[in-house]
Scaffold this motif. Structure first.
Motif, PDB file in Angstrom:
ATOM      1  N   ALA A  67      -1.899  13.368  -2.084  1.00 25.35           N
ATOM      2  CA  ALA A  67      -0.795  12.397  -1.712  1.00 25.35           C
ATOM      3  C   ALA A  67       0.392  13.302  -0.628  1.00 25.35           C
ATOM      4  CB  ALA A  67       0.255  11.751  -2.783  1.00 25.35           C
ATOM      5  N   ASN A 125      -6.032   8.643  -2.409  1.00 26.85           N
ATOM      6  CA  ASN A 125      -7.335   8.251  -3.146  1.00 26.85           C
ATOM      7  C   ASN A 125      -8.486   7.952  -2.369  1.00 26.85           C
ATOM      8  OD1 ASN A 125      -5.881   8.599  -5.474  1.00 26.85           O
ATOM      9  ND2 ASN A 125      -5.345   6.577  -5.968  1.00 26.85           N
ATOM     10  N   ARG A 126      -8.244   7.157  -1.337  1.00 23.44           N
ATOM     11  CA  ARG A 126      -9.321   6.754  -0.158  1.00 23.44           C
ATOM     12  C   ARG A 126      -9.783   7.800   0.528  1.00 23.44           C
ATOM     13  NH1 ARG A 126      -9.847   1.210   1.349  1.00 23.44           N
ATOM     14  NH2 ARG A 126     -11.248   1.930   2.807  1.00 23.44           N
ATOM     15  N   MET A 177      -5.662  -0.088   6.069  1.00 26.57           N
ATOM     16  CA  MET A 177      -5.158  -0.553   4.647  1.00 26.57           C
ATOM     17  C   MET A 177      -3.912  -1.229   4.635  1.00 26.57           C
ATOM     18  SD  MET A 177      -6.380   2.805   2.259  1.00 26.57           S
ATOM     19  CE  MET A 177      -5.675   2.210   0.952  1.00 26.57           C
ATOM     20  N   ILE A 226       0.801  -1.142   0.093  1.00 26.96           N
ATOM     21  CA  ILE A 226      -0.092  -0.201  -0.062  1.00 26.96           C
ATOM     22  C   ILE A 226       0.917   1.421   0.151  1.00 26.96           C
ATOM     23  CG2 ILE A 226      -1.867   1.279   1.225  1.00 26.96           C
ATOM     24  CD1 ILE A 226      -2.800  -1.063   0.021  1.00 26.96           C
ATOM     25  N   THR A 227       0.480   2.154  -0.852  1.00 31.96           N
ATOM     26  CA  THR A 227       1.458   3.490  -0.736  1.00 31.96           C
ATOM     27  C   THR A 227       0.611   4.483  -0.423  1.00 31.96           C
ATOM     28  OG1 THR A 227       0.590   4.142  -3.167  1.00 31.96           O
ATOM     29  CG2 THR A 227       2.239   2.555  -2.924  1.00 31.96           C
ATOM     30  N   LYS A 279      -0.174   7.320  -2.195  1.00 32.27           N
ATOM     31  CA  LYS A 279      -1.079   7.489  -3.121  1.00 32.27           C
ATOM     32  C   LYS A 279      -2.394   6.751  -2.943  1.00 32.27           C
ATOM     33  CE  LYS A 279      -1.882   7.980  -8.252  1.00 32.27           C
ATOM     34  NZ  LYS A 279      -0.826   7.979  -9.478  1.00 32.27           N
ATOM     35  N   ASP A 280      -2.301   5.427  -2.588  1.00 30.76           N
ATOM     36  CA  ASP A 280      -3.535   4.718  -2.316  1.00 30.76           C
ATOM     37  C   ASP A 280      -4.562   5.156  -1.119  1.00 30.76           C
ATOM     38  OD1 ASP A 280      -2.989   2.794  -4.330  1.00 30.76           O
ATOM     39  OD2 ASP A 280      -1.727   1.641  -2.776  1.00 30.76           O
ATOM     40  N   ILE A 281      -3.523   5.698  -0.196  1.00 26.04           N
ATOM     41  CA  ILE A 281      -4.568   6.328   0.983  1.00 26.04           C
ATOM     42  C   ILE A 281      -5.051   7.448   0.664  1.00 26.04           C
ATOM     43  CG2 ILE A 281      -4.283   7.138   3.339  1.00 26.04           C
ATOM     44  CD1 ILE A 281      -1.909   5.162   3.658  1.00 26.04           C
ATOM     45  N   TYR A 328      -0.843   0.073   5.655  1.00 22.94           N
ATOM     46  CA  TYR A 328       0.257   0.939   5.175  1.00 22.94           C
ATOM     47  C   TYR A 328       1.547   0.742   6.269  1.00 22.94           C
ATOM     48  CZ  TYR A 328       3.282   4.798   4.205  1.00 22.94           C
ATOM     49  OH  TYR A 328       4.252   5.778   4.113  1.00 22.94           O
TER      50      TYR A 328
END
Length: 345
Positions: free
Chosen positions: A16, A10-11, A44, A3-4, A6-8, A46
């Motif tokens: 970022a 987006n959610r 997630m 998990i990056t 950027k993923d967090i 991370y």
């Protein structure tokens, strides 16, 4: 797949960059936003890439620790002290073990230095010049624990010279006038040199001329202690013996039993270190206890506070821990009786 940030982002519906600042406690955000981002990061799965963070900040919070594989029984206590303080202050330890072979040591040290490190801690190691040169050529702080290297590297240890005075004074007060020092005859070791000089000077303070033959044994090893009785022969030319490590004292204790030498009636034993090993022997070994946990904690604190400077030596506390291996020869009559028992007419 990891998990990056950027993923967090987006959610969470934010950038970022904002997520990065929240997770590193930088910038100003509402408590609700910060809490939601941290909760998402945890849910997630991370994990912060500390190496990347160190690179971006041009600083490391990783401390390398060099530990010899043929080490003493106190290494664990030092490492525990380091780990507690490192966790408290937000540092990480990277522990590697050194074999005896110099080329293997060079390879190990180079591998360690390939990481981004804040400092390298040498735990009771005496390094060959070739290995030391690799360390000093690196752009990192160096620190020695439980050893003094005499080459400008700061160190944290017990005061080995003063410790010998503590031991000799204790034995003298118990009536002992003939004392041997076992395991400190290494001519190249700074610690052994300090202990020998402290031993000699402490005897002189009490008007006792030391016998060079009574400083014997190079290695702080069980085998050194085990060979002591055989080396000197029975009856022994001393009433008390100092083992330069607990494991040496245990060797002496077992050798005395094998030779029919009663401890402490025929031979008194006192050791340096005072680890838990002294509590499981029978009889329990009398020892000077070094504060290894304090050494470990101070190592991390001095590195964190950037108070390291060349030739700095920080001494930690020692404490006499009486056991059951030192007899009291409190009067001259007691001493003559002791010698007559060793040398019957």
């Amino acid at each position: 797949m990891a998990i990056t940030i950027k993923d967090i982002a987006n959610r969470a519906g934010i950038s970022a960059a904002s997520v990065s600042r929240i997770l590193t406690n930088r910038g100003r955000f509402s408590a609700a936003t910060a809490q939601r981002v941290r909760q998402l990061a945890e849910e997630m799965g991370y994990y912060k890439n500390q190496s990347a963070a160190d690179l971006s900040q041009k600083a490391s919070r990783v401390i390398g620790v060099l530990v010899p594989t043929t080490h003493t029984n106190f290494a664990d206590e030092i490492i525990k002290g380091m780990q507690r303080q490192a966790f408290e202050l937000g540092y990480e330890l990277l522990i590697v073990f050194l074999e005896n072979d110099v080329q293997h040591q060079i390879k190990t040290v180079k591998s360690l230095l390939s990481r981004q490190l804040l400092a390298v801690v040498m735990l009771a190691v005496d390094l060959e010049t070739a290995v030391f040169d690799v360390l000093t050529a690196a752009d990192t702080h160096l620190l020695s624990i439980s050893n003094q290297l005499n080459n400008g590297i700061p160190s944290i240890s017990s005061d080995n010279y003063a410790m010998m005075h503590t031991i000799v004074d204790y034995l003298y007060d118990q009536g002992h006038r003939q004392v041997a020092l076992i395991g400190a005859a290494d001519p190249d070791s700074v610690v052994a040199t300090l202990r020998r000089q402290g031993f000699i000077d402490a005897l002189a303070k009490h008007g006792i001329r030391y016998n060079p033959a009574l400083i014997w044994g190079i290695d702080n090893a069980y085998e050194t202690g085990l060979e002591t009785i055989q080396n000197f022969g029975v009856p022994l030319p001393f009433t008390a013996v100092i083992g330069s490590a607990d494991i040496v004292g245990i060797g002496i204790l077992n050798a005395a039993k094998d030779a029919g030498v009663a401890v402490p009636d025929d031979l008194s034993i006192i050791t340096v270190d005072g680890t838990n090993l002294t509590q499981i022997t029978r009889p329990r070994l009398t020892a000077v206890q070094q504060d290894f946990a304090q050494m470990g904690e101070l190592a991390i604190t001095t590195i964190a506070n950037q108070t390291l400077s060349p030739n700095t030596i920080i001494f930690t506390d020692v404490e006499m821990r009486p056991g059951d291996t030192v007899a009291s020869l409190s009067t001259d009559a007691d001493y003559r009786s002791y010698k007559n028992k060793e040398n019957p007419q």
